[in-house]
Design an enzyme around this catalytic site. Structure first.
Site, PDB file in Angstrom:
ATOM      1  N   PRO A  49       0.831  -1.211   0.000  1.00 43.00           N
ATOM      2  CA  PRO A  49       0.000   0.000   0.000  1.00 43.00           C
ATOM      3  C   PRO A  49       0.857   1.249   0.000  1.00 43.00           C
ATOM      4  O   PRO A  49       1.754   1.382   0.817  1.00 43.00           O
ATOM      5  CB  PRO A  49      -0.765  -0.138   1.317  1.00 43.00           C
ATOM      6  CG  PRO A  49       0.114  -0.957   2.194  1.00 43.00           C
ATOM      7  CD  PRO A  49       0.831  -1.911   1.290  1.00 43.00           C
ATOM      8  N   ASP A  88      -2.146   2.756   2.610  1.00 49.31           N
ATOM      9  CA  ASP A  88      -1.501   2.871   3.894  1.00 49.31           C
ATOM     10  C   ASP A  88      -1.853   4.263   4.392  1.00 49.31           C
ATOM     11  O   ASP A  88      -1.409   5.253   3.814  1.00 49.31           O
ATOM     12  CB  ASP A  88       0.016   2.722   3.696  1.00 49.31           C
ATOM     13  CG  ASP A  88       0.716   2.384   4.990  1.00 49.31           C
ATOM     14  OD1 ASP A  88       0.034   2.082   5.978  1.00 49.31           O
ATOM     15  OD2 ASP A  88       1.949   2.404   4.997  1.00 49.31           O
ATOM     16  N   TRP A 528       4.357   0.285  10.172  1.00 50.35           N
ATOM     17  CA  TRP A 528       4.860  -0.844   9.381  1.00 50.35           C
ATOM     18  C   TRP A 528       4.142  -2.138   9.752  1.00 50.35           C
ATOM     19  O   TRP A 528       4.100  -3.085   8.991  1.00 50.35           O
ATOM     20  CB  TRP A 528       6.368  -1.004   9.572  1.00 50.35           C
ATOM     21  CG  TRP A 528       7.113   0.086   8.871  1.00 50.35           C
ATOM     22  CD1 TRP A 528       7.804   1.105   9.450  1.00 50.35           C
ATOM     23  CD2 TRP A 528       7.205   0.279   7.468  1.00 50.35           C
ATOM     24  NE1 TRP A 528       8.331   1.913   8.480  1.00 50.35           N
ATOM     25  CE2 TRP A 528       7.976   1.430   7.258  1.00 50.35           C
ATOM     26  CE3 TRP A 528       6.702  -0.410   6.357  1.00 50.35           C
ATOM     27  CZ2 TRP A 528       8.276   1.915   5.994  1.00 50.35           C
ATOM     28  CZ3 TRP A 528       6.996   0.071   5.094  1.00 50.35           C
ATOM     29  CH2 TRP A 528       7.771   1.222   4.925  1.00 50.35           C
ATOM     30  N   GLN A 564      12.204  -0.578   0.888  1.00 53.93           N
ATOM     31  CA  GLN A 564      11.293  -1.418   1.658  1.00 53.93           C
ATOM     32  C   GLN A 564      11.992  -2.606   2.304  1.00 53.93           C
ATOM     33  O   GLN A 564      11.350  -3.408   2.964  1.00 53.93           O
ATOM     34  CB  GLN A 564      10.165  -1.935   0.763  1.00 53.93           C
ATOM     35  CG  GLN A 564       9.277  -0.842   0.216  1.00 53.93           C
ATOM     36  CD  GLN A 564       8.619  -0.061   1.320  1.00 53.93           C
ATOM     37  OE1 GLN A 564       8.213  -0.620   2.321  1.00 53.93           O
ATOM     38  NE2 GLN A 564       8.534   1.250   1.153  1.00 53.93           N
ATOM     39  N   TRP A 568       8.557  -2.821   4.425  1.00 54.68           N
ATOM     40  CA  TRP A 568       7.483  -3.781   4.130  1.00 54.68           C
ATOM     41  C   TRP A 568       7.985  -5.208   3.954  1.00 54.68           C
ATOM     42  O   TRP A 568       7.375  -6.155   4.443  1.00 54.68           O
ATOM     43  CB  TRP A 568       6.739  -3.324   2.871  1.00 54.68           C
ATOM     44  CG  TRP A 568       5.404  -3.969   2.708  1.00 54.68           C
ATOM     45  CD1 TRP A 568       4.421  -4.077   3.642  1.00 54.68           C
ATOM     46  CD2 TRP A 568       4.906  -4.596   1.519  1.00 54.68           C
ATOM     47  NE1 TRP A 568       3.347  -4.733   3.111  1.00 54.68           N
ATOM     48  CE2 TRP A 568       3.606  -5.055   1.821  1.00 54.68           C
ATOM     49  CE3 TRP A 568       5.442  -4.804   0.251  1.00 54.68           C
ATOM     50  CZ2 TRP A 568       2.826  -5.711   0.860  1.00 54.68           C
ATOM     51  CZ3 TRP A 568       4.648  -5.446  -0.692  1.00 54.68           C
ATOM     52  CH2 TRP A 568       3.370  -5.901  -0.390  1.00 54.68           C
ATOM     53  N   LYS A 601      19.454  12.240  -7.129  1.00 53.21           N
ATOM     54  CA  LYS A 601      18.186  11.829  -6.566  1.00 53.21           C
ATOM     55  C   LYS A 601      17.140  12.914  -6.805  1.00 53.21           C
ATOM     56  O   LYS A 601      17.433  14.094  -6.704  1.00 53.21           O
ATOM     57  CB  LYS A 601      18.378  11.611  -5.064  1.00 53.21           C
ATOM     58  CG  LYS A 601      17.261  10.874  -4.409  1.00 53.21           C
ATOM     59  CD  LYS A 601      17.594  10.647  -2.947  1.00 53.21           C
ATOM     60  CE  LYS A 601      16.410  10.012  -2.244  1.00 53.21           C
ATOM     61  NZ  LYS A 601      16.701   9.707  -0.854  1.00 53.21           N
ATOM     62  N   LYS A 604      11.929  17.221  -4.018  1.00 50.78           N
ATOM     63  CA  LYS A 604      11.198  18.472  -4.200  1.00 50.78           C
ATOM     64  C   LYS A 604      12.113  19.667  -3.982  1.00 50.78           C
ATOM     65  O   LYS A 604      12.015  20.660  -4.689  1.00 50.78           O
ATOM     66  CB  LYS A 604      10.017  18.522  -3.230  1.00 50.78           C
ATOM     67  CG  LYS A 604       8.845  17.713  -3.744  1.00 50.78           C
ATOM     68  CD  LYS A 604       7.654  17.802  -2.800  1.00 50.78           C
ATOM     69  CE  LYS A 604       6.681  16.676  -3.096  1.00 50.78           C
ATOM     70  NZ  LYS A 604       6.193  16.012  -1.891  1.00 50.78           N
TER      71      LYS A 604
END
Length: 1056
Positions: A49, A88, A528, A564, A568, A601, A604
């Site tokens: 999610p 999530d 998590w 992750q 996750w 990378k 913003k």
RNA sequence: GGGCCUGUAGCUCAGGUGGUAAGAGCGCACGCCUGAUAAGCGUGAGGUCGAUGGUUCAACUCCAUCCAGGCCCA
């Protein structure tokens, strides 16, 4: 039924995709792609999610393309692939987003605002972003069930979490303990490691050397070092490394007291003294363990023995004195030592970061501000050896900029360490892409497993369902809503929200002591845990859907980013192992980062992010998806550039489109709709058999790569096939489509091209679902050979093993190499392809190669416009060979002599080579030593033809006879003439099938050439008449052909 | 500070188990084709395979160290 293939001269891909999207919706193709597989084998995919707290970025397109393509691939293979979307929705990031919106900050302000109202805003904010995600999901063609997603904030989802927590609790796997965590007193909460990573700053801190007086020998002091003087109040021990060498010393510059003060520190760190000294004794650290010393401060009364020296492996000689001050309340390592040594935990700091009142000298002082006072006190005591400042990087709260406090937080833990070995063992059964992550990063993470710190003292998340009696400490962990109602005395009808603050308000009299009240602990559960529980909670297991859960656990496939690994991937694995002694997923594709085109990378703050909506609107989802997959393996970082997408569009999609358009154009002219019986592959011309062999090889390769979770190789194999289909098959076979009848040869060509295109549509459909759909439907709607209305309902093409002819593929590749060499020669000689040449020469090749070239002669000769191939034999005396040793064979045999032999072979005379070839062996004398070279020991790497202009590619050499005879000249001129007529046909706007009459005026040589080649010219230009002398015409033009001038007139005779 | 990944032509990337004159696409240069045509094709020039040292008869391929970029963790 449509009778004509749609022709699309140029396509606007984004617009096309939009049409297909509505068509999919209208015809419920996604739903059908699942329902038509009813009864098929299940392929289980878990959607990780996304945290819906921001706009999706281009990297999400990457991850979702991978997910989508393997699900589509499995569907093509006949599996039933359920995919439930998920959201999530909990956690700190959501809270922070809301804090920003509300213009508030920190737990106090949130509490003042009201937890109920705050959480309501959180719930709302998450749903707001969901729409953006849904739009992207739909637009990029990611098929996932958005209608009934699992949402982590729903009661039913939380209820499953509670069930799991209760399971763990009852098995003794959920326990309470202290943990030293980076804590921001302003936020009032511990920070996640990710947040800590955000706030490292270079700062100047005190660097203080402190004396600790030994209890037994008052004139001896241990010299310790710290950068956090305020923690000295909580000192309970000093740590030394058992194996390091320490010294007892006396300072020599007169400083010190009359008792002749002595210091102890690590020998390796003596330089920090900065003064003359005299070493009195050397010993290992282990000897000091157990020594008692006088405490510096006694504000706090420890409840057990302390103030002694302990041994610790982490003590280093990198900095300090080799003697480390230990305050278990304020450092993770300190805490661990405290646990091990049974030391007290002295914590005088209140949660707001200030000292308690009983620390009289600094009561109420902000912890960091106490440094100065403490140093002053030490100086007064005479225990300060030296104080300076020290620049180092220290974590700060990324929101408040305040230095973080490593602080004991009362936490709940899951005893994952009890399953460490099993987790490691089961991890070995998981297929990781790339492999290294499973054995490396993830495997190591498991090896170093520590108990899962579960609690979070926040607002928006799954509450920990544990209630504790405020009097006797009795605990109860609830596992369902039903239990909550029962214990909390709630009526079955009463509406429930399992979030704070509502659950906090539920309490009941303690059943053990009957005097206290059972109140919920204030903690929330780590988000998590929410996502890791998704295999169970998405089904509301075990309260509902028990069967569905069993059929879909574990997952066959998941895919997420490297970030992750400890997120996750770990939580999924840990929970599956603990709850079901199983893996949670069998295959996992880990994708790397999407960087900007300079390899930086995207962020913003840098302003180098790419808006996925804009990219897709400009270039289409297919090209974007294809680019992301084909450019580099998904587990490598990709430097994202729109130029790459444009290239994919041109090189791949436009090529495929052109090929299709070519097919459609002529199929429509000829009324080909694939109604007649399929011509067996074996009965088709070699060219057809070749491309069908390539097609089937490609199908096989793509199937294998996708089966192996290597999408990049699959995409590249398809690219190579499309290139060959367009630039060799179609180009070489155009004439077959121009014939006027529908003889078997032409029919075979149509069937072949159709079959290639149809299979290609299926092959590309997992990666480029839109264009695949367009292509498939355009083809299949006319022929109706397959009963499917969508490519996504079709089945993956079956490999026709009998159609694969690797010898033929080799032969064609060889022919293309020969062609390339001849074209290179023409280029160098400055003779264009329109000018026919008499012959090309090939040195005699090894028999297979020669046979192959011979079989390909028609193709080769036609392509290079040469009339004959001649082979030059060895006995002609023209062939000059170059040989090299077969290193692989000779290396092991010759060892150190290899180099010398290689040199000797390089300078071998032509005679020697000839002898070697005829006799099968050759003797070399090197430094008096005889070395026998036998058949196979030497390889011919090149054969030149003496006296000719040659071009070589490896062992292949070609020479070209560039003599232009008058006859060849005439043919060349005729070709030029045809070329001009074709220009004029185009200019006049004739249809490709229109018949014409040609009239011309030319000088004698040109006229002779034209007349001698009249039949050829008429055939090429569809001219029924070709005569000298200009008459009535549609178009008249003057041309220069080589050195000749010429006037040509054309007139249309028929209209097709 | 620790672990891991990456570093091959101007750009994006291929290069099982070490074998000897390093490949593709794009871009560039030159040319071709014109019945797929606001397309297409061919040829060519571009590389000390991050650096250094080592192992080996032989290293882009193995080992060590270093440099650069990145990720994760402290």
């Amino acid at each position: 039924m449509a009778r004509r293939f749609a022709e699309a001269k140029s396509l606007h891909y984004p617009a096309l995709e939009a049409e297909i999207l509505s068509w999919w919706d209208a015809n419920r193709i996604f739903e059908q792609s699942i329902s038509t597989r009813e009864g098929g084998v299940e392929f289980t995919f878990y959607e990780g999610p996304p945290t819906a707290n921001g706009r999706p970025g281009i990297h999400h397109v990457m991850a979702r393309t991978i997910k989508d393509l393997f699900c589509r691939y499995r569907t093509l293979k006949g599996y039933r692939v359920l995919r439930k979307a998920g959201w999530d929705t909990h956690g700190l990031p959501v809270e922070i987003e809301v804090e920003k919106e509300l213009g508030i900050q920190g737990r106090e302000q949130i509490e003042r605002f009201g937890i109920a109202a705050f959480n309501a805003r959180c719930r709302e904010s998450v749903l707001r972003y969901k729409n953006e995600w849904d739009q992207l999901t739909r637009r990029m063609g990611y098929w996932v069930d958005l209608q009934s997603p699992y949402i982590t904030f729903e009661n039913r989802y939380i209820e499953t979490l509670w069930w799991i927590l209760q399971q763990l609790y009852e098995r003794g796997l959920l326990y309470r303990g202290y943990k030293i965590q980076p804590y921001c007193p302003r936020c009032g909460t511990a920070l996640s490691s990710h947040e800590v990573g955000l706030g490292y700053e270079e700062v100047d801190d005190p660097s203080v050397y402190v004396r600790f007086r030994l209890r037994e020998r008052p004139n001896v002091h241990l010299l310790a070092w710290t950068t956090t003087p305020w923690t000295l109040i909580s000192n309970v021990a000093l740590a030394v490394h058992p194996e390091l060498t320490y010294v007892r010393l006396r300072l020599l510059d007169g400083e010190g007291d009359p008792e002749r003060e002595e210091l102890i520190m690590a020998e390796a760190r003596l330089s920090v003294l900065g003064r003359p000294y005299e070493v009195l004794e050397r010993f290992e650290g282990r000897r000091m363990v157990g020594w008692a010393y006088e405490p510096l401060f006694t504000y706090l009364q420890p409840d057990r023995p302390c103030w002694r020296v302990v041994g610790a492996e982490f003590v280093s000689t990198e900095e300090g004195t080799g003697i480390v001050h230990i305050a278990p309340a304020f450092g993770e390592e300190d805490f661990e030592i405290g646990q091990r040594e049974g030391l007290p935990l002295l914590n005088p700091i209140r949660p707001d970061g200030t000292f308690e009142e009983r620390i009289t000298d600094v009561a109420g002082v902000w912890f960091k501000d106490a440094d100065r006072t403490i140093i002053g006190l030490l100086r007064q005591q005479g225990n300060l050896f030296r104080a300076e400042t020290y620049r180092h990087s220290y974590p700060h709260c990324w929101r408040h900029g305040t230095p973080l406090l490593y602080y004991p937080v009362d936490s709940w833990f899951i005893r994952t360490t009890a399953f460490k070995d099993r987790m490691v063992e089961l991890n070995r059964t998981i297929r990781w892409r790339p492999e290294g992550i499973g054995s490396g990063r993830f495997g190591q993470w498991l090896e170093h497993n520590v108990d899962w710190s579960l609690s979070r003292r926040r607002f928006w998340g799954t509450p920990l369902p544990i209630w504790i009696c405020d009097r006797c400490g009795a605990e109860r962990c609830l596992g369902s809503i039903e239990e909550l109602r029962r214990y909390g005395g709630l009526s079955p009808e009463q509406e429930l929200d399992l979030h704070r603050p509502y659950v906090d308000e539920i309490s009941w009299p303690c059943e053990r002591c009957s005097e206290g009240t059972m109140r919920r602990v204030p903690d929330l559960v780590d988000v998590w845990f929410d996502s890791g529980a998704m295999p169970y909670a998405q089904w509301h297991y075990p309260f509902e859907n028990r069967e569905a859960f069993r059929a879909h656990f574990p997952a066959d496939f998941i895919a997420e980013g490297v970030d992750q690994t400890r997120g996750w991937f770990y939580t999924l694995h840990a929970l599956a192992v603990m709850l079901f002694d199983s893996v949670a997923f069998r295959n996992v594709v880990v994708n790397g980062l999407v960087l900007d085109e300079h390899g930086e990378k995207m962020s913003k703050s840098r302003g180098n992010t790419v808006d996925p909506f804009e990219v897709i609107e400009a270039y289409g989802a297919d090209a974007t998806r294809w680019y992301l997959i084909a450019n580099s393996p998904p587990w490598e970082n990709i430097r994202f550039s729109v130029r790459g997408i444009q290239e994919v569009q041109r090189r791949f999609f436009n090529t495929l489109l052109n090929t299709y358009n070519f097919f459609a154009l002529y199929a429509n002219i000829d009324g080909f709709t694939y109604q007649s019986a399929r011509i067996p592959v074996g009965s088709r011309p070699e060219m057809d058999r070749w491309i069908l062999s390539r097609l089937n090889s490609t199908i096989k390769a793509v199937d294998g790569y996708l089966e192996d979770y290597d999408p990049t190789r699959a995409a590249r194999a398809i690219e190579a096939f499309v290139e060959e289909l367009s630039n060799w098959y179609v180009r070489r076979n155009r004439r077959r489509f121009w014939k006027s009848d529908m003889a078997p040869d032409k029919l075979a060509a149509y069937q072949t091209l159709y079959e290639c295109l149809l299979s290609t549509a299926k092959l590309i459909s997992p990666i480029a679902p839109f264009f695949a759909e367009w292509l498939y439907r355009n083809l299949n709607e006319v022929t109706r050979l397959e009963p499917y209305e969508s490519v996504h309902l079709a089945l993956f093409p079956a490999v026709e093993e009998t159609a694969i002819d690797s010898v033929l593929e080799y032969r064609m590749a060889l022919a293309r190499r020969v062609v390339s060499l001849v074209l290179s020669l023409r280029n160098r000689a400055g003779i264009n392809v329109r000018q026919p040449l008499r012959r090309m020469l090939l040195p005699r090749l090894h028999p297979e190669a020669r046979a192959a070239v011979e079989q390909m002669r028609e193709v080769i000769l036609d392509e290079v416009n040469v009339k004959t191939i001649e082979y030059v034999d060895d006995d002609s005396g023209l062939v000059r060979k170059t040989v090299k040793p077969n290193f692989r064979l000779l290396g092991p045999r010759l060892g150190a002599r290899m180099k010398a032999v290689a040199e000797a072979v390089r300078t071998l005379s032509p005679e020697a080579i000839a002898r070697y070839e005829t006799q099968g062996q050759l003797e070399l004398i090197l430094n008096g030593e005889s070395i026998l070279l036998q058949r196979g020991d030497l390889e011919i790497i090149r054969e030149d033809i003496a006296g000719w202009l040659v071009e070589s590619d490896g062992e292949l050499t070609v020479a070209l006879d560039t003599t232009i005879t008058p006859e060849l000249r005439a043919e060349g001129l005729a070709r030029e003439f045809v070329n001009r007529v074709q220009h004029m046909r185009k200019e006049a706007g004739y249809a490709v099938t229109d018949r014409i009459a040609i009239a011309f005026e030319a000088d004698a040589e040109l006229q002779a050439a034209i007349e001698s080649q009249a039949a050829y010219i008429q055939q090429e230009t569809l001219a029924e008449a070709l005569q000298s002398g200009i008459g009535p015409a549609d178009l008249v033009r003057d041309w220069d052909i080589e050195a000749h001038t010429c006037r040509i007139a054309i007139r249309r005779l028929t209209t097709s």
